[in-house]
Design a protein around this motif. Structure first.
Motif, PDB file in Angstrom:
ATOM      1  N   GLY A 142       0.796  -1.218   0.000  1.00  0.00           N
ATOM      2  CA  GLY A 142       0.000   0.000   0.000  1.00  0.00           C
ATOM      3  C   GLY A 142       0.826   1.264   0.000  1.00  0.00           C
ATOM      4  O   GLY A 142       0.340   2.344   0.343  1.00  0.00           O
ATOM      5  N   GLU A 143       2.101   1.149  -0.419  1.00  0.00           N
ATOM      6  CA  GLU A 143       3.020   2.288  -0.370  1.00  0.00           C
ATOM      7  C   GLU A 143       3.265   2.898  -1.749  1.00  0.00           C
ATOM      8  O   GLU A 143       4.110   3.769  -1.908  1.00  0.00           O
ATOM      9  CB  GLU A 143       4.351   1.854   0.251  1.00  0.00           C
ATOM     10  CG  GLU A 143       4.211   1.347   1.686  1.00  0.00           C
ATOM     11  CD  GLU A 143       5.501   0.747   2.227  1.00  0.00           C
ATOM     12  OE1 GLU A 143       6.489   0.660   1.463  1.00  0.00           O
ATOM     13  OE2 GLU A 143       5.507   0.344   3.405  1.00  0.00           O
ATOM     14  N   PHE A 144       2.530   2.435  -2.752  1.00  0.00           N
ATOM     15  CA  PHE A 144       2.707   2.945  -4.115  1.00  0.00           C
ATOM     16  C   PHE A 144       2.224   4.392  -4.180  1.00  0.00           C
ATOM     17  O   PHE A 144       1.178   4.743  -3.634  1.00  0.00           O
ATOM     18  CB  PHE A 144       1.906   2.084  -5.084  1.00  0.00           C
ATOM     19  CG  PHE A 144       1.996   2.522  -6.517  1.00  0.00           C
ATOM     20  CD1 PHE A 144       3.188   2.480  -7.200  1.00  0.00           C
ATOM     21  CD2 PHE A 144       0.866   2.983  -7.185  1.00  0.00           C
ATOM     22  CE1 PHE A 144       3.277   2.871  -8.527  1.00  0.00           C
ATOM     23  CE2 PHE A 144       0.930   3.380  -8.503  1.00  0.00           C
ATOM     24  CZ  PHE A 144       2.141   3.323  -9.179  1.00  0.00           C
ATOM     25  N   VAL A 145       3.019   5.252  -4.839  1.00  0.00           N
ATOM     26  CA  VAL A 145       2.676   6.673  -4.950  1.00  0.00           C
ATOM     27  C   VAL A 145       2.176   6.981  -6.360  1.00  0.00           C
ATOM     28  O   VAL A 145       2.861   6.712  -7.355  1.00  0.00           O
ATOM     29  CB  VAL A 145       3.895   7.565  -4.629  1.00  0.00           C
ATOM     30  CG1 VAL A 145       3.532   9.034  -4.807  1.00  0.00           C
ATOM     31  CG2 VAL A 145       4.384   7.295  -3.209  1.00  0.00           C
ATOM     32  N   PHE A 146       0.968   7.525  -6.449  1.00  0.00           N
ATOM     33  CA  PHE A 146       0.338   7.830  -7.738  1.00  0.00           C
ATOM     34  C   PHE A 146      -0.528   9.065  -7.528  1.00  0.00           C
ATOM     35  O   PHE A 146      -1.442   9.058  -6.706  1.00  0.00           O
ATOM     36  CB  PHE A 146      -0.517   6.629  -8.157  1.00  0.00           C
ATOM     37  CG  PHE A 146      -1.027   6.673  -9.567  1.00  0.00           C
ATOM     38  CD1 PHE A 146      -0.192   6.355 -10.628  1.00  0.00           C
ATOM     39  CD2 PHE A 146      -2.351   7.018  -9.835  1.00  0.00           C
ATOM     40  CE1 PHE A 146      -0.668   6.378 -11.935  1.00  0.00           C
ATOM     41  CE2 PHE A 146      -2.833   7.033 -11.130  1.00  0.00           C
ATOM     42  CZ  PHE A 146      -1.989   6.711 -12.186  1.00  0.00           C
ATOM     43  N   ASN A 147      -0.243  10.150  -8.281  1.00  0.00           N
ATOM     44  CA  ASN A 147      -0.963  11.395  -8.079  1.00  0.00           C
ATOM     45  C   ASN A 147      -1.818  11.774  -9.289  1.00  0.00           C
ATOM     46  O   ASN A 147      -1.893  11.028 -10.267  1.00  0.00           O
ATOM     47  CB  ASN A 147       0.020  12.524  -7.726  1.00  0.00           C
ATOM     48  CG  ASN A 147       1.119  12.684  -8.786  1.00  0.00           C
ATOM     49  OD1 ASN A 147       0.871  12.539  -9.974  1.00  0.00           O
ATOM     50  ND2 ASN A 147       2.332  12.969  -8.330  1.00  0.00           N
ATOM     51  N   GLU A 148      -2.437  12.951  -9.222  1.00  0.00           N
ATOM     52  CA  GLU A 148      -3.337  13.399 -10.295  1.00  0.00           C
ATOM     53  C   GLU A 148      -2.584  13.569 -11.610  1.00  0.00           C
ATOM     54  O   GLU A 148      -3.130  13.288 -12.686  1.00  0.00           O
ATOM     55  CB  GLU A 148      -4.004  14.716  -9.905  1.00  0.00           C
ATOM     56  CG  GLU A 148      -5.028  14.605  -8.789  1.00  0.00           C
ATOM     57  CD  GLU A 148      -6.335  13.965  -9.247  1.00  0.00           C
ATOM     58  OE1 GLU A 148      -6.503  13.742 -10.461  1.00  0.00           O
ATOM     59  OE2 GLU A 148      -7.185  13.687  -8.377  1.00  0.00           O
TER      60      GLU A 148
END
Length: 238
Positions: A142-148
């Protein structure tokens, strides 16, 4: 651990960590109708906010409820977080399962990924690594980084992919084509609408590829064919 039973379905709440599998529900229903072994396979619940939360056996609960059967259950002493931790280490979870799980937990990156799945009706699988750099270990934790910004970039790739597969005279390898399009959309001066129009006219020049570079070479020839303007280099410079 004592096995309890009841037909008061309102006592239960379902903790759905993964979407219920409709095919599995059908098979399970058939098996239970043929021979009910529910007493030997009770569901696991914990007590939360005055209700019995089903933390293991959601499919069995759903089928037994639909059939109007008694629910056999046992109350576990594990905490909800301990159960969730154990479940997310289960080997048969797919990337899409993790997306659904962490989105439900309110993790913003996974909420965006789930939105992509919903919009494009595409479950994240082996081709995910062609859309973004991904560490499986971090993704599963649950540490994956994904933004707008990432969301917009990936949306453009998937929209172009879906437009092209409608035009291609054959079924392309999803992973290979997406990898090629990921690069194409970074080329300065690339005109998406012009590209699609040229592909429609010259789709007979396309052939199946096993490497993204092979598609890039085809795309460059088609894009620049009889193009009076500036020629684009769509192939990667080696």
């Amino acid at each position: 651990m004592e096995i309890l039973k009841t037909n008061k379905y309102y006592m239960f709440d379902i903790e759905v960590n993964k979407p219920l599998d409709e095919r599995h529900l059908k098979k399970l229903k058939k098996a239970i109708v043929e021979k009910d072994l529910g007493e030997h396979f009770p569901i696991d619940v914990i007590v939360k906010d005055g209700k019995l939360m089903v933390v293991n056996g959601q499919h069995r609960f759903r089928v037994r409820k639909d059939l109007g059967l008694v629910i056999y259950y046992k109350i576990t002493n594990l905490t909800l977080e301990e159960i969730r931790s154990a479940e997310t280490n289960t080997k048969d979870w797919t990337k899409s399962d993790y997306v659904h799980y962490y989105a439900k937990m309110g993790v913003s990156s996974y909420i965006l990924l789930q939105r992509l799945e919903d919009i494009f009706q595409m479950k994240f699988g082996g081709y995910s690594s062609t859309l973004f750099t991904i560490s499986t270990d971090k993704f599963n934790k649950g540490e994956f980084v994904f933004n707008e910004k990432d969301f917009d970039r990936v949306s453009k790739i998937l929209r172009l992919y879906l437009d092209l597969v409608e035009i291609f005279p054959f079924k392309p390898d999803k992973k290979v084509l997406i990898a090629a399009l990921r690069y194409v959309l970074t080329v300065d001066g690339f005109d998406r609408e012009y590209f699609i129009s040229k592909i429609k006219i010259n789709k007979s020049l396309l052939s199946p590829a096993i490497l993204s570079d092979q598609y890039l070479e085809q795309f460059e020839k088609i894009y620049n064919y009889r193009n009076q303007g500036k020629k684009l280099l769509l192939r990667k410079i080696k």
